[in-house]
Write a protein that holds these residues in place. Structure first.
Motif, PDB file in Angstrom:
ATOM      1  N   MET A   1       0.838  -1.170   0.000  1.00 23.80           N
ATOM      2  CA  MET A   1       0.000   0.000   0.000  1.00 23.80           C
ATOM      3  C   MET A   1       0.892   1.247   0.000  1.00 23.80           C
ATOM      4  O   MET A   1       1.687   1.454   0.894  1.00 23.80           O
ATOM      5  CB  MET A   1      -0.912  -0.018   1.234  1.00 23.80           C
ATOM      6  CG  MET A   1      -1.886   1.129   1.287  1.00 23.80           C
ATOM      7  SD  MET A   1      -2.901   1.058   2.762  1.00 23.80           S
ATOM      8  CE  MET A   1      -4.342   0.304   2.124  1.00 23.80           C
ATOM      9  N   LYS A   2       0.770   2.075  -1.029  1.00 25.91           N
ATOM     10  CA  LYS A   2       1.584   3.259  -1.199  1.00 25.91           C
ATOM     11  C   LYS A   2       0.999   4.421  -0.391  1.00 25.91           C
ATOM     12  O   LYS A   2      -0.207   4.633  -0.380  1.00 25.91           O
ATOM     13  CB  LYS A   2       1.618   3.603  -2.682  1.00 25.91           C
ATOM     14  CG  LYS A   2       2.508   4.733  -3.043  1.00 25.91           C
ATOM     15  CD  LYS A   2       2.466   4.935  -4.549  1.00 25.91           C
ATOM     16  CE  LYS A   2       3.112   6.245  -4.916  1.00 25.91           C
ATOM     17  NZ  LYS A   2       2.921   6.566  -6.317  1.00 25.91           N
ATOM     18  N   THR A   3       1.881   5.205   0.284  1.00 26.63           N
ATOM     19  CA  THR A   3       1.430   6.311   1.111  1.00 26.63           C
ATOM     20  C   THR A   3       2.099   7.602   0.652  1.00 26.63           C
ATOM     21  O   THR A   3       3.310   7.652   0.459  1.00 26.63           O
ATOM     22  CB  THR A   3       1.777   6.056   2.590  1.00 26.63           C
ATOM     23  OG1 THR A   3       1.190   4.818   2.990  1.00 26.63           O
ATOM     24  CG2 THR A   3       1.224   7.149   3.469  1.00 26.63           C
TER      25      THR A   3
ATOM     26  N   ALA B   1      -5.578   2.511  -2.351  1.00 31.69           N
ATOM     27  CA  ALA B   1      -6.322   1.282  -2.101  1.00 31.69           C
ATOM     28  C   ALA B   1      -7.135   0.921  -3.339  1.00 31.69           C
ATOM     29  O   ALA B   1      -7.406   1.774  -4.193  1.00 31.69           O
ATOM     30  CB  ALA B   1      -7.235   1.444  -0.892  1.00 31.69           C
ATOM     31  N   LEU B   2      -7.539  -0.331  -3.425  1.00 30.03           N
ATOM     32  CA  LEU B   2      -8.304  -0.828  -4.565  1.00 30.03           C
ATOM     33  C   LEU B   2      -9.788  -0.843  -4.209  1.00 30.03           C
ATOM     34  O   LEU B   2     -10.186  -1.416  -3.193  1.00 30.03           O
ATOM     35  CB  LEU B   2      -7.829  -2.235  -4.933  1.00 30.03           C
ATOM     36  CG  LEU B   2      -8.445  -2.856  -6.170  1.00 30.03           C
ATOM     37  CD1 LEU B   2      -8.021  -2.086  -7.422  1.00 30.03           C
ATOM     38  CD2 LEU B   2      -8.036  -4.304  -6.290  1.00 30.03           C
ATOM     39  N   LEU B   3     -10.599  -0.185  -5.048  1.00 33.54           N
ATOM     40  CA  LEU B   3     -12.043  -0.165  -4.860  1.00 33.54           C
ATOM     41  C   LEU B   3     -12.613  -1.515  -5.266  1.00 33.54           C
ATOM     42  O   LEU B   3     -12.525  -1.916  -6.421  1.00 33.54           O
ATOM     43  CB  LEU B   3     -12.667   0.955  -5.690  1.00 33.54           C
ATOM     44  CG  LEU B   3     -14.180   1.023  -5.740  1.00 33.54           C
ATOM     45  CD1 LEU B   3     -14.751   1.254  -4.352  1.00 33.54           C
ATOM     46  CD2 LEU B   3     -14.623   2.116  -6.677  1.00 33.54           C
TER      47      LEU B   3
ATOM     48  N   GLU C   1     -11.281  -2.897   0.686  1.00 29.05           N
ATOM     49  CA  GLU C   1     -10.613  -3.841   1.578  1.00 29.05           C
ATOM     50  C   GLU C   1     -11.560  -4.390   2.646  1.00 29.05           C
ATOM     51  O   GLU C   1     -11.222  -4.492   3.815  1.00 29.05           O
ATOM     52  CB  GLU C   1      -9.386  -3.190   2.213  1.00 29.05           C
ATOM     53  CG  GLU C   1      -8.337  -2.799   1.198  1.00 29.05           C
ATOM     54  CD  GLU C   1      -7.178  -2.040   1.803  1.00 29.05           C
ATOM     55  OE1 GLU C   1      -7.195  -1.781   3.023  1.00 29.05           O
ATOM     56  OE2 GLU C   1      -6.261  -1.702   1.051  1.00 29.05           O
ATOM     57  N   GLY C   2     -12.789  -4.694   2.253  1.00 32.31           N
ATOM     58  CA  GLY C   2     -13.753  -5.294   3.155  1.00 32.31           C
ATOM     59  C   GLY C   2     -14.483  -4.315   4.059  1.00 32.31           C
ATOM     60  O   GLY C   2     -15.333  -4.716   4.840  1.00 32.31           O
TER      61      GLY C   2
ATOM     62  N   MET D   1      -7.300   6.828   0.169  1.00 32.96           N
ATOM     63  CA  MET D   1      -7.893   6.886   1.504  1.00 32.96           C
ATOM     64  C   MET D   1      -7.165   7.995   2.261  1.00 32.96           C
ATOM     65  O   MET D   1      -5.953   7.942   2.402  1.00 32.96           O
ATOM     66  CB  MET D   1      -7.735   5.552   2.217  1.00 32.96           C
ATOM     67  CG  MET D   1      -8.189   4.344   1.429  1.00 32.96           C
ATOM     68  SD  MET D   1      -9.944   4.263   1.243  1.00 32.96           S
ATOM     69  CE  MET D   1     -10.407   3.827   2.888  1.00 32.96           C
ATOM     70  N   ASN D   2      -7.894   9.011   2.726  1.00 30.27           N
ATOM     71  CA  ASN D   2      -7.287  10.164   3.393  1.00 30.27           C
ATOM     72  C   ASN D   2      -7.354   9.992   4.905  1.00 30.27           C
ATOM     73  O   ASN D   2      -8.434   9.795   5.463  1.00 30.27           O
ATOM     74  CB  ASN D   2      -8.011  11.451   2.998  1.00 30.27           C
ATOM     75  CG  ASN D   2      -7.994  11.678   1.505  1.00 30.27           C
ATOM     76  OD1 ASN D   2      -6.993  11.425   0.855  1.00 30.27           O
ATOM     77  ND2 ASN D   2      -9.104  12.143   0.964  1.00 30.27           N
ATOM     78  N   TYR D   3      -6.196  10.088   5.565  1.00 30.79           N
ATOM     79  CA  TYR D   3      -6.090   9.959   7.014  1.00 30.79           C
ATOM     80  C   TYR D   3      -5.293  11.135   7.574  1.00 30.79           C
ATOM     81  O   TYR D   3      -4.417  11.678   6.896  1.00 30.79           O
ATOM     82  CB  TYR D   3      -5.369   8.662   7.400  1.00 30.79           C
ATOM     83  CG  TYR D   3      -6.115   7.414   7.032  1.00 30.79           C
ATOM     84  CD1 TYR D   3      -7.090   6.890   7.880  1.00 30.79           C
ATOM     85  CD2 TYR D   3      -5.852   6.749   5.844  1.00 30.79           C
ATOM     86  CE1 TYR D   3      -7.771   5.731   7.539  1.00 30.79           C
ATOM     87  CE2 TYR D   3      -6.535   5.596   5.506  1.00 30.79           C
ATOM     88  CZ  TYR D   3      -7.492   5.096   6.359  1.00 30.79           C
ATOM     89  OH  TYR D   3      -8.176   3.957   6.021  1.00 30.79           O
TER      90      TYR D   3
END
Length: 172
Positions: free
Chosen positions: A1-3, A88-90, A134-135, A156-158
């Protein structure tokens, strides 16, 4: 997962500030309980001011400590000023019709023909859009929903310090 890192937008800062409300609520509850205890002590022992001053000091100190501990990471997120974007993968998209609570009245078909304003008001529908990534199921806005397809890359924004979820955006 790339950040990746990206600066916080005004909407992100507004969301982080709205999450800080719980710290203020807890601090207010502590202050209210301390005020009640102080009032009871003042009524039971009117001549003993040292116990009253001690209770007030402990209450104020405890409420400030709670406020600091609850909002510490939110304040750091705003001060740092950037968010983390995780690729992430939709997996799947969902569109669900939701009905606005309290917008309708009891719908009775026979009475609705006689008095439609009194018995014929149905609930107002609104669409809700969801991504399964991812579930996990995340709610998104309509434009993001329409601009993506399953198996697309999304961001995905955190927040950087607290790692709180801010939203999903389309990968560029």
């Amino acid at each position: 997962m790339k950040t990746n890192k990206k600066p916080l937008t005004q909407e992100d800062k507004k969301m982080i500030r709205s999450e800080k409300r719980m710290g203020y609520v807890f601090a207010t509850l502590i202050l209210t309980a301390g005020a009640f205890v102080s009032m009871v002590l003042a009524l039971l022992k009117p001549n003993d001011t040292s116990l009253l001053v001690l209770t007030i000091a402990i209450t104020v100190a405890l409420s400030l400590l709670i406020l600091y501990l609850v909002n510490r990471k939110h304040n750091l997120d705003i001060r740092v000023g950037y968010k983390l974007l995780k690729q992430a993968l939709l997996t799947k998209k969902e569109k669900i019709v939701s009905y606005e609570a309290g917008s309708g009245k009891l719908y009775i078909p026979i009475l609705a023909e006689i008095a439609p304003k009194l018995w014929g008001q149905k609930m107002r529908p609104s669409d809700k859009y969801y991504f399964i990534v991812e579930g996990e199921k995340y709610e998104v806005d309509e434009t993001t929903y329409k601009n993506t397809e399953p198996n697309d890359e999304v961001e995905m924004n955190y927040t950087s310090v607290g790692n709180n979820f801010l939203g999903i955006s389309v990968s560029e």
